[in-house]
Motif scaffolding. Sequence first.
Motif: not given
Length: 204
Positions: A22-24, A117-122
């Motif tokens: 989540d991103v505020t 909302s963000a998707l973080v991907v390594a």
Amino acid sequence: MGSMPAGIHDMDELFFGSAVCDVTNAGQMMLPAPFVETIRRRSTNSNLLIGLHQDAACLVAFDRLYAMRRDCEASATPEDQGRLRRNYGFVEQVTISPAGVMVLSALMRDRGHIGRSALVVATGQRFEIWDLDEVLERGPSDLITLATHHLMTQIGREIGHVPALPAPESRGRAEGAVQPGLRLQHMPTLRPRHDPIGRGAIGN
């Protein structure tokens, strides 16, 4: 044998995995625990650099050691002003809090089109930050699959934490005819009125 220098040893620590965060409104985003641990091993001050991806419509997060090695590998190519601006101009430094929270500035959120909302991907020595809605609507198929997996897992956990409702003492025949998935609101039984209202008052 002597110990390996800390900077070189830290370069062996890689990012693995992915998560939906989540991103505020203020740009605060809590990173997954494995990402935070890797950041602390690679950076003594828990700092990251946030920049623009060279090809994709997302942000990338990396540390100074990665940036230095990347520039050394690219030093043999002719200088490209666009690349230099992207690598150095559109880059901001963030500090990861002890709780694993980082803050994306309004500029970086705008440049990366990051919403709520963000998707973080390594991706090994760095990780990408994608807007979740952008991925679900127009992203690569592998990222759509990844984001959908995380969302379904989250929904499953939320359903699993819903407290069970107490069983009613009795159910009427009408309630049994309600289709599954529809909620029936019970109405209190109506009782005859006993207030002294005369027939003449009804027509008034």
